[in-house]
Design a protein around this motif. Sequence first.
Motif, PDB file in Angstrom:
ATOM      1  N   SER A  37       0.842  -1.192   0.000  1.00 55.18           N
ATOM      2  CA  SER A  37       0.000   0.000   0.000  1.00 55.18           C
ATOM      3  C   SER A  37       0.877   1.242   0.000  1.00 55.18           C
ATOM      4  CB  SER A  37      -0.834   0.074   1.290  1.00 55.18           C
ATOM      5  OG  SER A  37      -1.604  -1.056   1.466  1.00 55.18           O
ATOM      6  N   PRO A  38       0.317   2.387  -0.407  1.00 53.56           N
ATOM      7  CA  PRO A  38       1.048   3.638  -0.212  1.00 53.56           C
ATOM      8  C   PRO A  38       1.337   3.834   1.279  1.00 53.56           C
ATOM      9  CG  PRO A  38      -0.901   3.996  -1.587  1.00 53.56           C
ATOM     10  CD  PRO A  38      -1.018   2.612  -1.021  1.00 53.56           C
ATOM     11  N   GLY A  39       2.538   4.257   1.604  1.00 54.65           N
ATOM     12  CA  GLY A  39       2.839   4.600   2.992  1.00 54.65           C
ATOM     13  C   GLY A  39       3.139   3.425   3.909  1.00 54.65           C
ATOM     14  N   CYS A  95      -1.109   2.381 -12.564  1.00 58.07           N
ATOM     15  CA  CYS A  95      -1.166   2.185 -11.117  1.00 58.07           C
ATOM     16  C   CYS A  95      -0.196   1.092 -10.677  1.00 58.07           C
ATOM     17  CB  CYS A  95      -2.582   1.808 -10.721  1.00 58.07           C
ATOM     18  SG  CYS A  95      -3.157   0.353 -11.623  1.00 58.07           S
ATOM     19  N   VAL A 122       4.819   0.978  -7.554  1.00 58.97           N
ATOM     20  CA  VAL A 122       3.831   1.999  -7.189  1.00 58.97           C
ATOM     21  C   VAL A 122       3.057   1.499  -5.970  1.00 58.97           C
ATOM     22  CG1 VAL A 122       1.758   3.226  -7.971  1.00 58.97           C
ATOM     23  CG2 VAL A 122       3.608   2.739  -9.596  1.00 58.97           C
ATOM     24  N   GLY A 123       2.760   2.377  -5.043  1.00 60.63           N
ATOM     25  CA  GLY A 123       2.019   1.990  -3.844  1.00 60.63           C
ATOM     26  C   GLY A 123       0.603   1.567  -4.180  1.00 60.63           C
ATOM     27  N   ASN A 124       0.332   0.263  -4.113  1.00 58.04           N
ATOM     28  CA  ASN A 124      -0.964  -0.264  -4.530  1.00 58.04           C
ATOM     29  C   ASN A 124      -0.951  -1.743  -4.156  1.00 58.04           C
ATOM     30  OD1 ASN A 124      -3.135  -1.369  -5.991  1.00 58.04           O
ATOM     31  ND2 ASN A 124      -2.845   0.021  -7.728  1.00 58.04           N
ATOM     32  N   LEU A 125      -1.918  -2.148  -3.359  1.00 57.04           N
ATOM     33  CA  LEU A 125      -1.923  -3.516  -2.855  1.00 57.04           C
ATOM     34  C   LEU A 125      -2.675  -4.477  -3.789  1.00 57.04           C
ATOM     35  CD1 LEU A 125      -0.650  -4.789  -0.387  1.00 57.04           C
ATOM     36  CD2 LEU A 125      -2.695  -4.296   0.931  1.00 57.04           C
ATOM     37  N   VAL A 126      -3.113  -3.956  -4.943  1.00 57.07           N
ATOM     38  CA  VAL A 126      -3.914  -4.787  -5.835  1.00 57.07           C
ATOM     39  C   VAL A 126      -3.179  -5.057  -7.160  1.00 57.07           C
ATOM     40  CG1 VAL A 126      -6.207  -5.158  -6.810  1.00 57.07           C
ATOM     41  CG2 VAL A 126      -5.957  -3.674  -4.823  1.00 57.07           C
ATOM     42  N   CYS A 127      -3.185  -4.065  -8.042  1.00 55.24           N
ATOM     43  CA  CYS A 127      -2.788  -4.282  -9.443  1.00 55.24           C
ATOM     44  C   CYS A 127      -1.332  -4.715  -9.650  1.00 55.24           C
ATOM     45  CB  CYS A 127      -3.105  -3.036 -10.252  1.00 55.24           C
ATOM     46  SG  CYS A 127      -4.733  -2.335  -9.863  1.00 55.24           S
TER      47      CYS A 127
ATOM     48  N   SER B  37      -6.016   4.439   0.678  1.00 55.75           N
ATOM     49  CA  SER B  37      -5.162   3.260   0.724  1.00 55.75           C
ATOM     50  C   SER B  37      -5.784   2.215   1.651  1.00 55.75           C
ATOM     51  CB  SER B  37      -3.804   3.609   1.330  1.00 55.75           C
ATOM     52  OG  SER B  37      -3.180   4.636   0.642  1.00 55.75           O
ATOM     53  N   PRO B  38      -5.371   0.967   1.509  1.00 58.89           N
ATOM     54  CA  PRO B  38      -5.779  -0.031   2.507  1.00 58.89           C
ATOM     55  C   PRO B  38      -5.262   0.400   3.890  1.00 58.89           C
ATOM     56  CG  PRO B  38      -4.733  -1.099   0.606  1.00 58.89           C
ATOM     57  CD  PRO B  38      -4.513   0.370   0.457  1.00 58.89           C
ATOM     58  N   ILE B  67     -12.223  -6.647  -1.946  1.00 56.73           N
ATOM     59  CA  ILE B  67     -11.934  -7.702  -2.904  1.00 56.73           C
ATOM     60  C   ILE B  67     -12.457  -9.026  -2.344  1.00 56.73           C
ATOM     61  CG2 ILE B  67     -10.088  -8.994  -4.035  1.00 56.73           C
ATOM     62  CD1 ILE B  67      -8.521  -6.377  -4.126  1.00 56.73           C
ATOM     63  N   CYS B  95     -10.211  -3.940  -8.630  1.00 57.82           N
ATOM     64  CA  CYS B  95      -9.468  -3.195  -7.618  1.00 57.82           C
ATOM     65  C   CYS B  95     -10.198  -1.918  -7.222  1.00 57.82           C
ATOM     66  CB  CYS B  95      -8.095  -2.851  -8.168  1.00 57.82           C
ATOM     67  SG  CYS B  95      -8.208  -1.927  -9.724  1.00 57.82           S
ATOM     68  N   VAL B 126      -5.391   4.602  -6.183  1.00 57.97           N
ATOM     69  CA  VAL B 126      -5.235   4.933  -7.603  1.00 57.97           C
ATOM     70  C   VAL B 126      -6.547   4.737  -8.370  1.00 57.97           C
ATOM     71  CG1 VAL B 126      -3.797   4.636  -9.650  1.00 57.97           C
ATOM     72  CG2 VAL B 126      -2.835   4.118  -7.398  1.00 57.97           C
ATOM     73  N   THR B 145      -0.285   7.860   9.312  1.00 58.59           N
ATOM     74  CA  THR B 145       0.746   6.824   9.183  1.00 58.59           C
ATOM     75  C   THR B 145       1.313   6.717   7.768  1.00 58.59           C
ATOM     76  OG1 THR B 145      -0.943   5.184   8.709  1.00 58.59           O
ATOM     77  CG2 THR B 145      -0.288   5.413  10.989  1.00 58.59           C
ATOM     78  N   GLU B 146       0.611   7.262   6.782  1.00 61.74           N
ATOM     79  CA  GLU B 146       1.041   7.101   5.385  1.00 61.74           C
ATOM     80  C   GLU B 146       2.102   8.091   4.946  1.00 61.74           C
ATOM     81  OE1 GLU B 146      -2.388   6.463   2.544  1.00 61.74           O
ATOM     82  OE2 GLU B 146      -3.385   6.674   4.471  1.00 61.74           O
ATOM     83  N   LYS B 150       1.884  11.818   0.239  1.00 70.50           N
ATOM     84  CA  LYS B 150       0.993  11.028  -0.612  1.00 70.50           C
ATOM     85  C   LYS B 150       0.130  11.857  -1.576  1.00 70.50           C
ATOM     86  CE  LYS B 150       2.837   7.328   0.749  1.00 70.50           C
ATOM     87  NZ  LYS B 150       3.914   8.049   1.422  1.00 70.50           N
ATOM     88  N   TYR B 154       0.018  10.746  -5.452  1.00 68.95           N
ATOM     89  CA  TYR B 154      -1.229  10.178  -5.981  1.00 68.95           C
ATOM     90  C   TYR B 154      -2.184  11.337  -6.295  1.00 68.95           C
ATOM     91  CZ  TYR B 154       0.973   6.017  -4.232  1.00 68.95           C
ATOM     92  OH  TYR B 154       1.880   5.012  -4.027  1.00 68.95           O
TER      93      TYR B 154
END
Lengths: 229, 229
Positions: A37-39, A95, A122-127, B37-38, B67, B95, B126, B145-146, B150, B154
């Motif tokens: 994730s971002p951050g 992304c 890139v900060g992203n927990l999916v793609c 973000s998550p 998801i 996503c 994103v 925390t991020e 950011k 983003y």
Amino acid sequence: MEIKIIKNILAANEAIANENRLELQKRKILALNLMSSPGSGKTSLLDKTLELLPAAGLKSAVIEGDIRTTLDAERLARHGAPIIQINTDTIGGECHLEASMVRAAISKLDLDGVDILFIENVGNLVCPAEFDLGEDRKIALLSATEGEDKPLKYPLMFSVCGDVVITKIDIESILDFSSENAINNIRQVNPRAGIIRVSAKTGEGMGDWIALLQKWSCEKKADAGLEIL
Amino acid sequence: MEIKIIKNILAANEAIANENRLELQKRKILALNLMSSPGSGKTSLLDKTLELLPAAGLKSAVIEGDIRTTLDAERLARHGAPIIQINTDTIGGECHLEASMVRAAISKLDLDGVDILFIENVGNLVCPAEFDLGEDRKIALLSATEGEDKPLKYPLMFSVCGDVVITKIDIESILDFSSENAINNIRQVNPRAGIIRVSAKTGEGMGDWIALLQKWSCEKKADAGLEIL
């Protein structure tokens, strides 16, 4: 139609990823694709890692992926490692990183004598989980601030990654975050994942992380040697 | 080819989003699309919000987007508000939420007497920014925390959102996070953004947040009344 085209995109990506893998294999460079994730602390982990690696006898290079800004590359520049920033905003605002972006970056980086190439996605927990970049290992970061449930909610990322680094463990107790619960959740989606806990701030766990990098780099060189025989 | 198909997907999404908007308009329901973000604290903010809203005379409903897992919906269920969980994993692992998913959810929710519909998007800073769901307002969460950078990294998310909620401000000082710097960065990409700072844990800022929801709900009802005239 849409599905077919997405398949084509992934197939084309895979072909370029394999080229990247061959190129890095030839040079015996271990390539790590860091995703989160971002951050979550990808850049903080790298910052501390680049500080500690020279004493471990390892030379590194970095590919920084961001949609926009060169903040991360600027932050890491002080360590003197070769570094290149990819801004997906100039390509299409992607992304995630794709193999073609990494190929272009590799061609521009001075990789002479480099042991480990860190690719910060890139900060992203999916793609990003869907795109092979030609790396040896995909590594997911999960920060204590994000909560224990994320592996269950983002199962693809935590199942494609062979290893998970739990970050920001210095503030676990403040956050009511239980590493034990997080580890159980990681194991649910990926029973064989390697898991390591670190704090880039206090340095806790960083010794184990550096030792792991040494081991992987060593294995990579042994493997590369075998394939040349 | 790829670009054309993506444009078609977005156009089809837009048409359904407008249907959702009309449907909610008719019922004078304020719809808020929460994105981040998550682990930024969307569910924690909703948890505290649902606890406080009844005393403010407002009834709410929730669409939870993830998801996988129904953890968030289960967590919020104790408040008794109508709630529905969308799992994109059963659709294609998207996503982000799309307008069609929200349409299906609206048709299943009991919206009688509801003033505010909260839509908690998939955790992703994103892609969700590109999909109109038919909401009145897009709201981005940015947790302390991020990191302050950011919004610059983003920019699409922070420019499409009219309002930004800075969360987890109770641990700002531990994290060396400066709200002032974060706000400056938000203003760089979105000079007119509404910005509010909260801690769902300590309750700080929650009064202002609830007051804002009351104001928006009130405006929505006035607007809806005008259009019927």
